[in-house]
Design an enzyme around this catalytic site. Structure first.
Site, PDB file in Angstrom:
ATOM      1  N   GLU A  55       0.858  -1.200   0.000  1.00 55.39           N
ATOM      2  CA  GLU A  55       0.000   0.000   0.000  1.00 55.39           C
ATOM      3  C   GLU A  55       0.887   1.240   0.000  1.00 55.39           C
ATOM      4  O   GLU A  55       1.464   1.617   1.017  1.00 55.39           O
ATOM      5  CB  GLU A  55      -0.925  -0.009   1.226  1.00 55.39           C
ATOM      6  CG  GLU A  55      -1.805   1.227   1.285  1.00 55.39           C
ATOM      7  CD  GLU A  55      -2.613   1.332   2.577  1.00 55.39           C
ATOM      8  OE1 GLU A  55      -2.872   0.293   3.235  1.00 55.39           O
ATOM      9  OE2 GLU A  55      -2.968   2.466   2.952  1.00 55.39           O
ATOM     10  N   ARG A 110       0.490  10.303  -0.118  1.00 56.06           N
ATOM     11  CA  ARG A 110       0.743  11.388   0.840  1.00 56.06           C
ATOM     12  C   ARG A 110       1.934  12.219   0.459  1.00 56.06           C
ATOM     13  O   ARG A 110       2.265  13.186   1.148  1.00 56.06           O
ATOM     14  CB  ARG A 110       1.033  10.799   2.224  1.00 56.06           C
ATOM     15  CG  ARG A 110      -0.182  10.225   2.826  1.00 56.06           C
ATOM     16  CD  ARG A 110       0.119   9.671   4.189  1.00 56.06           C
ATOM     17  NE  ARG A 110      -0.874   8.661   4.444  1.00 56.06           N
ATOM     18  CZ  ARG A 110      -0.942   7.927   5.517  1.00 56.06           C
ATOM     19  NH1 ARG A 110      -0.051   8.086   6.476  1.00 56.06           N
ATOM     20  NH2 ARG A 110      -1.880   7.051   5.654  1.00 56.06           N
ATOM     21  N   LYS A 123     -11.408  -1.626   5.946  1.00 56.91           N
ATOM     22  CA  LYS A 123     -10.290  -1.218   6.797  1.00 56.91           C
ATOM     23  C   LYS A 123     -10.886  -0.487   8.006  1.00 56.91           C
ATOM     24  O   LYS A 123     -11.747   0.380   7.841  1.00 56.91           O
ATOM     25  CB  LYS A 123      -9.385  -0.279   5.995  1.00 56.91           C
ATOM     26  CG  LYS A 123      -8.417   0.531   6.838  1.00 56.91           C
ATOM     27  CD  LYS A 123      -7.436   1.282   5.951  1.00 56.91           C
ATOM     28  CE  LYS A 123      -6.775   2.426   6.697  1.00 56.91           C
ATOM     29  NZ  LYS A 123      -5.585   2.931   6.001  1.00 56.91           N
TER      30      LYS A 123
HETATM   31  C1  3PG Z   1      -2.515   4.617   7.850  1.00 52.92           C
HETATM   32  O1  3PG Z   1      -2.180   5.442   7.068  1.00 52.92           O
HETATM   33  O2  3PG Z   1      -3.333   3.719   7.584  1.00 52.92           O
HETATM   34  C2  3PG Z   1      -1.928   4.725   9.197  1.00 52.92           C
HETATM   35  O3  3PG Z   1      -1.333   5.953   9.336  1.00 52.92           O
HETATM   36  C3  3PG Z   1      -0.964   3.659   9.528  1.00 52.92           C
HETATM   37  O4  3PG Z   1      -0.899   3.745  10.868  1.00 52.92           O
HETATM   38  P1  3PG Z   1       0.428   3.453  11.678  1.00 52.92           P
HETATM   39  O5  3PG Z   1       1.451   4.425  11.196  1.00 52.92           O
HETATM   40  O6  3PG Z   1       0.019   3.660  13.111  1.00 52.92           O
HETATM   41  O7  3PG Z   1       0.796   2.017  11.374  1.00 52.92           O
END
Ligand code: 3PG
Length: 214
Positions: free
Chosen positions: A47, A51, A135
Site C-alpha cells: 500500500e 501522501r 479497513k
Molecule cells: C494509515 O495510514 O493507515 C496509518 O497511518 C498507519 O498507521 P500506523 O502508522 O500507526 O501504522
C-alpha cells in the site's frame, strides 16, 4: 496464486499475508529497493500512500520493475485519487474513510477497494454500496480489539483490516479475532531505515510479520 495473472479482489489482497504494509515514500529512488525488500521477506501486497508528491511515480516504477509485487494505493480521499492511482498502475486501493462516490467510482473503474470506516453508520453505508471487507481506521485509537468484538454481533458478515496504531506487539491480539483477516501498519518501512538504505532490515521485518498467526 499467480497474482499478476488475475483480477484481484479486496479479499485476495487481505488473505495474501498477515500484514499490509502502509508505505510513505519520499523518494522515487527508494521505491524499487523497498518493494524488492518486502517481496524478499514474503510481502507482495504494497500500500503506497498518496501522501507525498512522488507517490504516483513510485507506483509506476514498482509496477514496471517489480512484477512480483502488487502495487496498491493508500490514502485515496476522492474520486480523482482513485483514477490517478489506477492510471499509475495500482491494482487495489485503500481509503482512510468512506464516501459512496469513492466506492462507486472504484466499482466503475474496476479498482478493488478496501474502504476505511470507524463507525457503525460507515460500515452500513459501505455495505449498502457492496463492500464487506473494510479497513478499520484508526483502529487502536478508535476502540481497538474491544470495538471489533462489539461489531462481530451486528456486523457478523464483515471482515476487517485494522490499521492505525498496530504494532508487532498488538497485532497477535487483533489477528486472533474472528472478524480480522489482516492488519495494516507502517512499522515495516520506517522512514529512517529507508533513508539509510538498510533494505535487509526491511526484509527481516517483513519475514517476521509473515510469521504472525491468524
Ligand atoms: C494509515 O495510514 O493507515 C496509518 O497511518 C498507519 O498507521 P500506523 O502508522 O500507526 O501504522
Amino acid at each position: 496464486m499467480a497474482v499478476n495473472d488475475k483480477k484481484l479482489t479486496a479479499l485476495d489482497v487481505m488473505l495474501d499475508q498477515p500484514v499490509i504494509p502502509v508505505i510513505v515514500l519520499n523518494e522515487v529512488a527508494h521505491a524499487v529497493p523497498m518493494a524488492r525488500a518486502l517481496v524478499a521477506g514474503g510481502i507482495r501486497m504494497l500500500e503506497i500512500t498518496l501522501r507525498t508528491p512522488v507517490a504516483l511515480d513510485c507506483m509506476r516504477v514498482i509496477a514496471d520493475e517489480v512484477p512480483e509485487a502488487v502495487v496498491g494505493a493508500g490514502t485515496i480521499r476522492n474520486v480523482a485519487d482513485a483514477k490517478a492511482a489506477l492510471a499509475a498502475g495500482a491494482r487495489f486501493g485503500v481509503s482512510p474513510g468512506y464516501t459512496s462516490a469513492i466506492g462507486k467510482t472504484c466499482q466503475d473503474i474496476g479498482l478493488p477497494l478496501l474502504p476505511g470506516i470507524a463507525t457503525g453508520s460507515e460500515i452500513m453505508q459501505a455495505q449498502e454500496d457492496g463492500y464487506t471487507e473494510l479497513k478499520f481506521f484508526p483502529a487502536m485509537q478508535a476502540g481497538g480489539p474491544n470495538l471489533l468484538k462489539a461489531w462481530a454481533g451486528p456486523f457478523a458478515d464483515i471482515k476487517f483490516c485494522p490499521t492505525g496504531g498496530v504494532s508487532p506487539e498488538n497485532a497477535p491480539t487483533l489477528l486472533a479475532l474472528p472478524n480480522v483477516v489482516v492488519v495494516g501498519g507502517s512499522w515495516l518501512t520506517p522512514a529512517t531505515v529507508m533513508a539509510r538504505g538498510e533494505w535487509a532490515e526491511i526484509t527481516e521485518m517483513a519475514a517476521e510479520a509473515c510469521k504472525l498467526a491468524r
